[in-house]
Scaffold this active site. Structure first.
Site, PDB file in Angstrom:
ATOM      1  N   LEU A 136     -28.508  51.240  13.568  1.00 43.17           N
ATOM      2  CA  LEU A 136     -27.592  51.158  14.716  1.00 43.17           C
ATOM      3  C   LEU A 136     -26.141  50.910  14.267  1.00 43.17           C
ATOM      4  O   LEU A 136     -25.254  51.747  14.470  1.00 43.17           O
ATOM      5  CB  LEU A 136     -28.063  50.032  15.657  1.00 43.17           C
ATOM      6  CG  LEU A 136     -27.201  49.756  16.883  1.00 43.17           C
ATOM      7  CD1 LEU A 136     -27.182  50.951  17.827  1.00 43.17           C
ATOM      8  CD2 LEU A 136     -27.724  48.517  17.625  1.00 43.17           C
ATOM      9  N   ASP A 137     -25.924  49.746  13.619  1.00 46.10           N
ATOM     10  CA  ASP A 137     -24.566  49.344  13.225  1.00 46.10           C
ATOM     11  C   ASP A 137     -24.009  50.292  12.166  1.00 46.10           C
ATOM     12  O   ASP A 137     -24.536  50.382  11.061  1.00 46.10           O
ATOM     13  CB  ASP A 137     -24.585  47.917  12.639  1.00 46.10           C
ATOM     14  CG  ASP A 137     -24.986  46.867  13.661  1.00 46.10           C
ATOM     15  OD1 ASP A 137     -24.542  46.953  14.811  1.00 46.10           O
ATOM     16  OD2 ASP A 137     -25.749  45.939  13.297  1.00 46.10           O
ATOM     17  N   ASN A 177     -28.893  41.474  17.606  1.00 42.65           N
ATOM     18  CA  ASN A 177     -28.028  41.770  18.755  1.00 42.65           C
ATOM     19  C   ASN A 177     -28.133  43.226  19.215  1.00 42.65           C
ATOM     20  O   ASN A 177     -27.329  43.677  20.041  1.00 42.65           O
ATOM     21  CB  ASN A 177     -26.565  41.488  18.394  1.00 42.65           C
ATOM     22  CG  ASN A 177     -26.312  40.000  18.150  1.00 42.65           C
ATOM     23  OD1 ASN A 177     -26.534  39.176  19.038  1.00 42.65           O
ATOM     24  ND2 ASN A 177     -25.870  39.646  16.953  1.00 42.65           N
ATOM     25  N   GLY A 189     -26.177  46.322   6.425  1.00 38.37           N
ATOM     26  CA  GLY A 189     -27.623  46.515   6.485  1.00 38.37           C
ATOM     27  C   GLY A 189     -28.427  45.267   6.163  1.00 38.37           C
ATOM     28  O   GLY A 189     -29.636  45.226   6.360  1.00 38.37           O
ATOM     29  N   GLU A 242     -28.727  56.275   7.779  1.00 41.95           N
ATOM     30  CA  GLU A 242     -28.263  54.962   7.308  1.00 41.95           C
ATOM     31  C   GLU A 242     -26.832  54.979   6.781  1.00 41.95           C
ATOM     32  O   GLU A 242     -26.439  55.927   6.106  1.00 41.95           O
ATOM     33  CB  GLU A 242     -29.161  54.515   6.146  1.00 41.95           C
ATOM     34  CG  GLU A 242     -30.176  53.471   6.498  1.00 41.95           C
ATOM     35  CD  GLU A 242     -29.600  52.136   6.946  1.00 41.95           C
ATOM     36  OE1 GLU A 242     -28.393  51.886   6.728  1.00 41.95           O
ATOM     37  OE2 GLU A 242     -30.344  51.338   7.512  1.00 41.95           O
ATOM     38  N   ASP A 243     -26.060  53.932   7.061  1.00 41.60           N
ATOM     39  CA  ASP A 243     -24.711  53.825   6.495  1.00 41.60           C
ATOM     40  C   ASP A 243     -24.662  52.799   5.366  1.00 41.60           C
ATOM     41  O   ASP A 243     -23.593  52.552   4.810  1.00 41.60           O
ATOM     42  CB  ASP A 243     -23.689  53.426   7.576  1.00 41.60           C
ATOM     43  CG  ASP A 243     -23.853  51.980   8.011  1.00 41.60           C
ATOM     44  OD1 ASP A 243     -25.010  51.556   8.212  1.00 41.60           O
ATOM     45  OD2 ASP A 243     -22.843  51.280   8.135  1.00 41.60           O
ATOM     46  N   ARG A 253     -28.535  38.571   8.721  1.00 43.67           N
ATOM     47  CA  ARG A 253     -27.449  37.598   8.939  1.00 43.67           C
ATOM     48  C   ARG A 253     -27.438  36.491   7.877  1.00 43.67           C
ATOM     49  O   ARG A 253     -26.402  36.201   7.282  1.00 43.67           O
ATOM     50  CB  ARG A 253     -27.617  36.980  10.331  1.00 43.67           C
ATOM     51  CG  ARG A 253     -26.408  36.215  10.803  1.00 43.67           C
ATOM     52  CD  ARG A 253     -26.660  35.612  12.185  1.00 43.67           C
ATOM     53  NE  ARG A 253     -27.090  36.616  13.153  1.00 43.67           N
ATOM     54  CZ  ARG A 253     -27.636  36.341  14.337  1.00 43.67           C
ATOM     55  NH1 ARG A 253     -27.796  35.082  14.700  1.00 43.67           N
ATOM     56  NH2 ARG A 253     -28.009  37.311  15.160  1.00 43.67           N
ATOM     57  N   LYS A 257     -33.992  44.832   4.974  1.00 43.57           N
ATOM     58  CA  LYS A 257     -33.729  45.968   4.097  1.00 43.57           C
ATOM     59  C   LYS A 257     -33.167  45.406   2.787  1.00 43.57           C
ATOM     60  O   LYS A 257     -32.414  44.446   2.844  1.00 43.57           O
ATOM     61  CB  LYS A 257     -32.700  46.920   4.726  1.00 43.57           C
ATOM     62  CG  LYS A 257     -33.114  47.493   6.085  1.00 43.57           C
ATOM     63  CD  LYS A 257     -31.941  48.192   6.759  1.00 43.57           C
ATOM     64  CE  LYS A 257     -32.281  48.571   8.196  1.00 43.57           C
ATOM     65  NZ  LYS A 257     -31.160  49.167   8.925  1.00 43.57           N
ATOM     66  N   SER A 289     -30.396  44.050  13.117  1.00 39.17           N
ATOM     67  CA  SER A 289     -29.640  43.154  14.003  1.00 39.17           C
ATOM     68  C   SER A 289     -30.469  42.551  15.123  1.00 39.17           C
ATOM     69  O   SER A 289     -31.253  43.233  15.779  1.00 39.17           O
ATOM     70  CB  SER A 289     -28.468  43.914  14.621  1.00 39.17           C
ATOM     71  OG  SER A 289     -27.813  43.082  15.561  1.00 39.17           O
TER      72      SER A 289
HETATM   73  C1  BG6 Z   1     -27.190  45.039  10.374  1.00 41.02           C
HETATM   74  C2  BG6 Z   1     -25.744  45.005   9.913  1.00 41.02           C
HETATM   75  O1  BG6 Z   1     -27.382  46.140  11.203  1.00 41.02           O
HETATM   76  O2  BG6 Z   1     -27.511  43.855  11.082  1.00 41.02           O
HETATM   77  C3  BG6 Z   1     -25.489  43.746   9.112  1.00 41.02           C
HETATM   78  O3  BG6 Z   1     -25.475  46.138   9.115  1.00 41.02           O
HETATM   79  C4  BG6 Z   1     -25.893  42.523   9.922  1.00 41.02           C
HETATM   80  O4  BG6 Z   1     -24.120  43.708   8.764  1.00 41.02           O
HETATM   81  C5  BG6 Z   1     -27.349  42.645  10.353  1.00 41.02           C
HETATM   82  O5  BG6 Z   1     -25.720  41.340   9.166  1.00 41.02           O
HETATM   83  C6  BG6 Z   1     -27.810  41.475  11.212  1.00 41.02           C
HETATM   84  O6  BG6 Z   1     -27.115  41.510  12.429  1.00 41.02           O
HETATM   85  P1  BG6 Z   1     -27.072  40.356  13.499  1.00 41.02           P
HETATM   86  O7  BG6 Z   1     -26.417  41.019  14.686  1.00 41.02           O
HETATM   87  O8  BG6 Z   1     -28.497  39.980  13.785  1.00 41.02           O
HETATM   88  O9  BG6 Z   1     -26.297  39.235  12.925  1.00 41.02           O
HETATM   89 MG    MG Z   2     -25.738  49.945   9.324  1.00 43.63          MG
END
Ligand code: BG6
Ligand code: MG
Length: 215
Positions: free
Chosen positions: A10-11, A118, A46, A169-170, A49, A145, A116
């Site tokens: 996603l991110d 979030n 990736g 994937e980025d 947190r 990952k 994530s």
């Molecule tokens: C990944 C991001 O998708 O999610 C990371 O690439 C991030 O940078 C990880 O740390 C966890 O995200 P969150 O929103 O749960 O803190």
């Molecule tokens: Mg990403």
């Protein structure tokens, strides 16, 4: 390949939240009294947190106890949530929506495979929740990952063998995860930073379903 499913990080792939993660981590580093650059940030992409926090603290040469770590991660997440609250469909990255529609019209299943916690808030804000058949996010996995768990769960929930899935994937950690899971992988971003992907594109507008079938 016999393409049946696509799993999207996603991110940084569907939406440019990578910049908000960076802003929040940079703010945390500044409060702790050290500089955190975009180059340093590459290693956090990736990554979960807590693991991101470990990397950042190592960069700053700071060691703290477990309780303090939880507090720092919560502080960063609070700032990050402030940045992603109120996101709109305008922030969807180029090509994402068209590719999702093209895949849907060819009967190819789609999933989110994100670290994530979030992801739900973001998908809600950008209005793309209903475009995915399956959502695997940080709340559903235990191993970050480059472990392939997130993508293997995605394939499993789509009821597809990993060999019929492509991952987008980025992050290098995500590319390693896709390969470890026995999947093809399209890198999204800079080919100098994303190694071992089957192909690398600047964004999803550069890829067609036909090219994916030819992987
Ligand atoms: C990944 C991001 O998708 O999610 C990371 O690439 C991030 O940078 C990880 O740390 C966890 O995200 P969150 O929103 O749960 O803190
Ligand atoms: Mg990403």
């Amino acid at each position: 390949m016999d393409l049946k499913g696509c799993i999207f990080d996603l991110d940084g792939v569907i939406v440019d939240t990578a910049k908000y993660h960076f802003m929040a981590w940079q703010r945390l580093a500044a409060e702790l009294g050290f500089e955190f650059t975009e180059e340093d940030n590459e290693a956090l992409k990736g990554v979960s947190r807590m693991e991101s926090l470990e990397i950042l603290l190592r960069k700053g040469g700071i060691s703290v106890g477990e309780k303090e770590k939880e507090a720092l991660a919560a502080l960063k997440n609070g700032w990050y949530v402030g940045l992603i609250t109120g996101m709109t469909p305008d922030e969807i990255l180029p090509g994402s929506l068209d590719l999702l529609k093209a895949l849907g019209s060819e009967g190819i299943l789609t999933a989110i495979g994100s670290a994530s916690k979030n992801a739900g808030t973001i998908l809600q804000g950008i209005g793309l929740r209903s475009m995915f058949d399956v959502i695997i996010d940080g709340n559903k996995i235990t191993r970050a990952k480059p472990d392939p768990e997130v993508f293997l769960k995605g394939a499993e929930e789509m009821k597809l063998p990993p060999s019929s899935c492509v991952v987008f994937e980025d992050a290098q950690a995500g590319i390693e995860a896709a390969l470890a899971g026995g999947m093809k992988c399209v890198g999204v971003g800079n080919p100098e930073l994303l190694v071992r992907a089957d192909m690398v594109v600047p964004d999803l507008s550069f890829i067609t379903v036909k090219q994916l079938r030819n992987l």
